[in-house]
Design an enzyme around this catalytic site. Structure first.
Site, mmCIF file in Angstrom:
data_model
loop_
_atom_site.group_PDB
_atom_site.id
_atom_site.type_symbol
_atom_site.label_atom_id
_atom_site.label_comp_id
_atom_site.label_asym_id
_atom_site.label_seq_id
_atom_site.Cartn_x
_atom_site.Cartn_y
_atom_site.Cartn_z
ATOM 1 N N GLU A 1 30.135 18.935 57.168
ATOM 2 C CA GLU A 1 30.775 17.830 57.867
ATOM 3 C C GLU A 1 32.241 17.766 57.441
ATOM 4 O O GLU A 1 32.515 17.902 56.242
ATOM 5 C CB GLU A 1 30.103 16.492 57.544
ATOM 6 C CG GLU A 1 30.629 15.386 58.424
ATOM 7 C CD GLU A 1 29.947 14.023 58.166
ATOM 8 O OE1 GLU A 1 29.086 13.923 57.278
ATOM 9 O OE2 GLU A 1 30.306 13.076 58.859
ATOM 10 N N GLY B 1 31.412 11.818 48.133
ATOM 11 C CA GLY B 1 30.338 11.348 47.256
ATOM 12 C C GLY B 1 29.052 12.143 47.424
ATOM 13 O O GLY B 1 28.436 12.569 46.454
ATOM 14 N N GLU C 1 24.505 14.096 53.814
ATOM 15 C CA GLU C 1 23.141 13.838 54.308
ATOM 16 C C GLU C 1 22.498 15.015 55.023
ATOM 17 O O GLU C 1 21.637 14.801 55.884
ATOM 18 C CB GLU C 1 23.195 12.639 55.264
ATOM 19 C CG GLU C 1 23.914 12.899 56.612
ATOM 20 C CD GLU C 1 25.374 12.460 56.669
ATOM 21 O OE1 GLU C 1 26.007 12.384 55.599
ATOM 22 O OE2 GLU C 1 25.883 12.207 57.773
ATOM 23 N N ASN C 2 22.847 16.277 54.711
ATOM 24 C CA ASN C 2 22.252 17.435 55.396
ATOM 25 C C ASN C 2 20.741 17.262 55.560
ATOM 26 O O ASN C 2 20.059 16.824 54.643
ATOM 27 C CB ASN C 2 22.491 18.692 54.567
ATOM 28 C CG ASN C 2 23.898 18.767 54.048
ATOM 29 O OD1 ASN C 2 24.846 18.788 54.812
ATOM 30 N ND2 ASN C 2 24.046 18.756 52.729
ATOM 31 N N HIS D 1 21.977 5.545 50.917
ATOM 32 C CA HIS D 1 22.852 5.814 52.071
ATOM 33 C C HIS D 1 22.510 7.168 52.694
ATOM 34 O O HIS D 1 22.292 7.267 53.902
ATOM 35 C CB HIS D 1 24.308 5.766 51.609
ATOM 36 C CG HIS D 1 25.300 6.052 52.689
ATOM 37 N ND1 HIS D 1 25.946 5.060 53.389
ATOM 38 C CD2 HIS D 1 25.763 7.220 53.199
ATOM 39 C CE1 HIS D 1 26.758 5.598 54.273
ATOM 40 N NE2 HIS D 1 26.673 6.919 54.183
ATOM 41 N N GLU D 2 22.466 8.194 51.860
ATOM 42 C CA GLU D 2 22.201 9.540 52.402
ATOM 43 C C GLU D 2 20.807 9.602 52.997
ATOM 44 O O GLU D 2 20.592 10.202 54.048
ATOM 45 C CB GLU D 2 22.375 10.621 51.326
ATOM 46 C CG GLU D 2 23.726 10.615 50.612
ATOM 47 C CD GLU D 2 24.936 10.558 51.531
ATOM 48 O OE1 GLU D 2 24.853 11.057 52.660
ATOM 49 O OE2 GLU D 2 25.973 9.996 51.115
ATOM 50 N N HIS E 1 20.604 7.981 56.385
ATOM 51 C CA HIS E 1 21.200 8.793 57.447
ATOM 52 C C HIS E 1 20.144 9.631 58.181
ATOM 53 O O HIS E 1 20.391 10.072 59.305
ATOM 54 C CB HIS E 1 22.230 9.763 56.858
ATOM 55 C CG HIS E 1 23.645 9.245 56.863
ATOM 56 N ND1 HIS E 1 24.207 8.616 57.944
ATOM 57 C CD2 HIS E 1 24.630 9.311 55.922
ATOM 58 C CE1 HIS E 1 25.478 8.303 57.662
ATOM 59 N NE2 HIS E 1 25.758 8.712 56.437
ATOM 60 N N GLU F 1 28.183 5.981 60.314
ATOM 61 C CA GLU F 1 28.632 5.511 59.009
ATOM 62 C C GLU F 1 28.604 3.983 58.888
ATOM 63 O O GLU F 1 28.160 3.449 57.874
ATOM 64 C CB GLU F 1 30.020 6.071 58.685
ATOM 65 C CG GLU F 1 30.056 7.598 58.562
ATOM 66 C CD GLU F 1 29.065 8.165 57.556
ATOM 67 O OE1 GLU F 1 28.492 7.410 56.757
ATOM 68 O OE2 GLU F 1 28.835 9.398 57.593
#
Ligand code: 0A1
Ligand code: ZN
Length: 880
Positions: free
Chosen positions: A127, A267, A270-271, A303-304, A307, A326
């Protein structure tokens, strides 16, 4: 490095992709001297394409093309064109297979985009546009394909080979090499592709989903970090459960993996099924991580993970829609953190960041809407506006709809758009359709940049018993946008009577069962509200919970603020009243004579906070934090930073001197007992302990000095050890400072995350972070220009936190930053562009500072071969 002027990309130019990719078959041959990437794409013309005869254009960056074949036949050189940043195949059938072989050099990739090496392992960051650094591909998020990835490498050097999805095949190869093949059943955009190869230890756990599926959870870290995984793993399991309970979202693959890498621009990422984390955002132990780090890790892991639905299952159509994933995901992780800890404290933390940094962004030359209309370099748009303001916009929808309709809206959004690449408008539409509410005007939050200002005035008609409130909204001009339309703003408020009791809010005379808190909806430029049945002039508690990302201007008296500080039933507004009071007191002292009196009622209010153990200690810990210098600057015009710094320090010292005994008692009361735990209560206790200690050392209290030395050497956790170190470093005792810094380094020199904290404590400190000391830190053997965390912890912290030194009137701080930006521009343009941020705010400062900051920007502008990233930031900053 680029020499020609970067192009601007416009949302209005969006066209659907000319070709679609159904499957991607990748084979990576990894070697020490480079990597060969074989990519076979099954392509077909997009039936919805606007130009049916268009040639096939694939994006590329820093690739060496070895061969191109169409349906198995090598293409003659005149059948395609290698333009460096594009591979063009002039004439292709409606459906075909294209095989491209490229050679790349991950070991020399210092930009950390695409495939690169970090501490000896291979890893990726795709990304936003990193996949094009791996192979030629339509690198845009609305092209979604199923990936199959075979990785080949030396078994000894890279025993662990990972990619997205499930491992479907593995085996041995000649020459001590081996391979693993991964298959991801979910079509995804290439920015979610990931690959990792390294000598890593594996930590395993399990999670049973709400429908009873067993998920394999795995963390991969370097062997020295094996003991620092538990917190992230626990956070992951809490996140998975929370997303099921609150959003009804279940995990979809059989394996979920997290990898920690030391060199990472952001940071975490999110793959799909293979999240990659900056080590500092995932590894933690009691001895090495502070409470802040524990909380940050929990939030980023969440957070990840979140996603996976808001970002991966439903992704962005184009990068202008970045806040679609986001903003929504930050809102979700913030709700999660709030549920895991103290909601009021979490809200205070979010608002502090927003008001300090996002409002500054909104008021500066890089201001842009939550959905921008143009950009030069998309990496520059991973901003506080996209993330934090984007989350506030989602929060306002939640406030307007209420939790049940919001959930209905999110269910509809996920159901309607699963597997699609969509827009922020699709999100709002789902919310509208599920709730029946018209969010037409609300959409302006996505289109208009700038922070709305609400000017509130009131009067009380004693004879009628009516309290009138007028609210006027105004949205300041921002680059490229003026004369903005009024926005739809949820404005939560309450009124307090003389004894502090909440008054019922009757919007019409005689209204029955009126609530004591209301969310008023502002849609016009000016609104007048009348509250009936009011007997005496009330104190208004405005914008409760910070119900919208706006500035509120109301002529509060100090009396009223003190009253709200102790009486407002809304904890957030109690804190906010304290902040407003402290801001007022500090700013009134800027440039004032040495002997100007400091508001005595501030001392009284703080005494009460420190001494009343009945109060919510987590809130008290927050209320004791004076507004930061950065926030005070944000609220000033023509800011004179050294003067602001001095005024703030004066107030701090005055409070510490006046409350010395109370602070000492507070310290003793909050000394740790029992095992280390990371609960809101324990975090508040450590925060109070360390605040008291730091204040006492500011007045050179001998007893406190001994306590700090003891805490420093005997602490059983990093929060207390670092708290003591920080207090000692910021005190006037040179001997204590040097000794503590040396001892700390000695003890933790083999732990990069702790060394980063050690750098930060010094770089942020006036006592240890003078420019010559900063130069010495840059020469320190542990410093590494290739590691973004090290650069941030010295250069970034100096310019962002050591404000009096950075804004030295001689301009040396600015020159220093310009020099470091130029030096990083060639090796890592993303990091270089981020470092420029403090200079972009030059118009905020007093004229003498402004001129010097501008000169520093010009110096960067004139560097030959400036990257697109830095070019955009510097040119926009210098534009009128
Ligand atoms: N999507 C990630 C953040 C991220 C963005 C860009 C990156 O490289 C340019 C890396 C990570 C997130 O929101 O966590
Ligand atoms: Zn994100």
């Amino acid at each position: 490095m680029r020499t020609n002027q970067p192009q601007t990309i416009y949302l209005s130019d969006y066209r659907v992709p000319a070709y679609l990719v159904d499957t991607v078959d990748l084979r990576f041959e990894l070697f020490e001297e480079g990597a060969r990437v074989h990519s076979t794409l099954s392509l077909r013309r997009n039936p919805a394409a606007t130009e049916p005869g268009a040639p096939l254009e694939l994006d590329g960056d820093s690739l060496r093309l070895e061969s191109v074949a169409l349906d198995g036949n090598n293409l003659a050189p005149d059948a395609y064109e290698d333009r460096g940043d594009q591979l063009v195949v002039h004439s292709v059938p409606g459906q075909f297979e294209l095989t491209v072989v490229t050679w790349i050099e991950p070991q020399n990739n210092t930009r950390l985009e695409g495939l690169y090496k970090s501490s000896g392992m291979f890893c990726t960051q795709c990304e936003a546009e990193g996949f094009r650094c791996i192979t030629y591909f339509p690198d845009r998020p609305d092209v979604m394909a199923r990936f199959r990835t075979r990785i080949e490498a030396s078994r000894q050097a890279y025993p662990v080979l990972l990619s997205n999805g499930n491992d479907v095949d593995r085996g041995e190869l000649d020459g001590g090499r081996h391979f693993v093949t991964w298959e991801d059943p979910f079509p995804k955009p290439c920015y979610l592709f990931a690959l990792v190869a390294g000598d890593l230890v594996e930590k395993r756990d399990r999670f049973t989903t709400m429908s009873g599926r067993d998920i394999d959870l795995r963390m991969y870290v370097e062997p020295r970090n094996a003991e620092k995984c538990d917190h992230a793993m626990d956070s992951l399991k809490r996140s998975m459960r929370w997303d099921e309970e609150v959003y009804g979202r279940e995990y979809d693959l059989d394996i979920f993996m997290i990898v920690a890498v030391d060199d990472f621009n952001m940071g975490a990422m999110e793959n799909k099924g293979l999240n990659i984390f900056n080590s500092s955002c995932v590894l933690a132990s009691q001895d090495t991580a502070t409470d802040l780090a524990f909380q940050r890790i929990e939030a980023i892991v969440a957070h990840e993970y979140f996603h996976n639905w808001s970002g991966n299952r439903v992704t962005c159509r184009d990068w202008f829609q970045l806040s679609l994933k986001e903003g929504f995901t930050v809102f979700r992780d913030s709700q999660f953190s709030s549920d895991m800890g103290s909601p009021t404290v979490k809200r205070i933390e979010d608002v502090t960041l927003l008001r300090t940094a996002q409002f500054a962004e909104d008021g500066g030359p890089m201001a842009h809407p939550v959905r921008p209309a143009s950009y030069m370099e998309i990496s520059n748009f991973y901003t506080l506006t996209i993330y934090e303001k984007g989350a506030e916009v989602v929060r306002m929808i939640h406030t307007l709809l209420g939790p049940d309709l919001f959930r209905k809206g999110s269910d509809l959004y996920f159901e309607r758009h699963d597997g699609q690449a969509v827009t922020t408008d699709d999100f709002v539409k789902a919310m509208e359709d599920a709730s029946g509410r018209d969010l037409g005007q609300f959409r302006l939050w996505y289109e208009q940049a700038g922070t709305p200002v609400l000017t509130v005035s009131d009067d009380f008609d004693e004879a009628r018993g009516v309290y009138r409130l007028s609210v006027e909204q105004c949205i300041p001009d921002t680059p490229g946008q003026s004369r903005k339309k009024p926005q739809h703003i949820p404005f939560a408020l309450g009124l307090l009577g003389g004894d502090g009791e909440p008054l019922p809010l009757l919007l019409a005379a005689g209204e029955k069962n009126a609530p004591v808190e209301r969310v008023l909806e502002l849609t016009d430029e000016v609104h007048h509200f009348e509250f009936h049945g009011v007997r005496e002039k009330p104190v208004p508690s405005l914008l409760r919970h910070f119900s919208a990302p706006v500035r509120v201007e109301y002529p509060w008296s100090r009396e009223q603020l003190l009253f709200l500080m102790s009486h407002d039933p809304d904890g957030f507004n109690r804190w906010d009243a304290g902040q407003r009071l402290a801001v007022d007191v500090i700013l009134s002292l800027v440039g004032a004579p040495e002997n100007a009196t400091i508001e005595p009622r501030l001392v009284t209010a703080y005494r009460q906070l420190i001494s009343d153990p009945e109060l919510d200690q987590a809130l008290v810990a927050k209320m004791l934090q004076l507004p930061s210098e950065a926030y005070l600057i944000e609220l000033s015009e023509d800011a004179d930073v050294p003067a602001i710094h001095q005024a703030r320090e004066r107030v701090l010292r005055h409070l510490a001197l006046s409350l010395r005994d109370e602070l000492m008692a507070c310290y003793q009361r909050n000394l740790s007992s029992g095992d280390y735990v990371v609960t809101p209560e324990a975090i508040a206790r450590r925060s109070l302990l360390n605040t008291a200690l730091s204040w006492l050392l500011m007045i050179n209290d001998e007893e406190a000095r001994a306590l700090a030395a003891r805490q420093f050497s005997e602490a059983d956790n990093m929060t207390d050890r670092l708290g003591a170190l920080r207090a000692l470093v910021n005190s006037d005792y040179d001997g204590d400072r040097n000794q503590a810094l040396a001892a700390f380094y000695q003890r933790f020199q083999n732990d990069p995350q702790v060394v980063e904290q050690w750098f930060s404590v010094q770089a942020a400190s006036q006592q240890a972070g003078s420019l010559s000391q900063i130069h010495a830190l840059l020469r320190h053997p542990a410093f590494d220009w290739k590691n973004p965390n090290k650069v941030r912890s010295v250069v970034g912290v100096f310019a962002g936190q050591n404000l009096a030194a950075f804004h030295d009137p001689d301009g040396s701080g600015y020159e220093f930053l310009a020099e470091q930006v130029c030096r990083l521009d060639d090796s890592n343009p993303q990091i270089a562009a981020r470092l420029v941020t403090p200079l972009t705010r030059w118009k905020k400062f007093a004229p003498a500072y402004r001129a010097l900051m501008k000169a520093a920007l010009e110096r960067i502008r004139d560097k030959p071969g400036l990257s697109r990233d830095v070019y955009e930031v510097v040119h926009k900053s210098l534009a009128d």
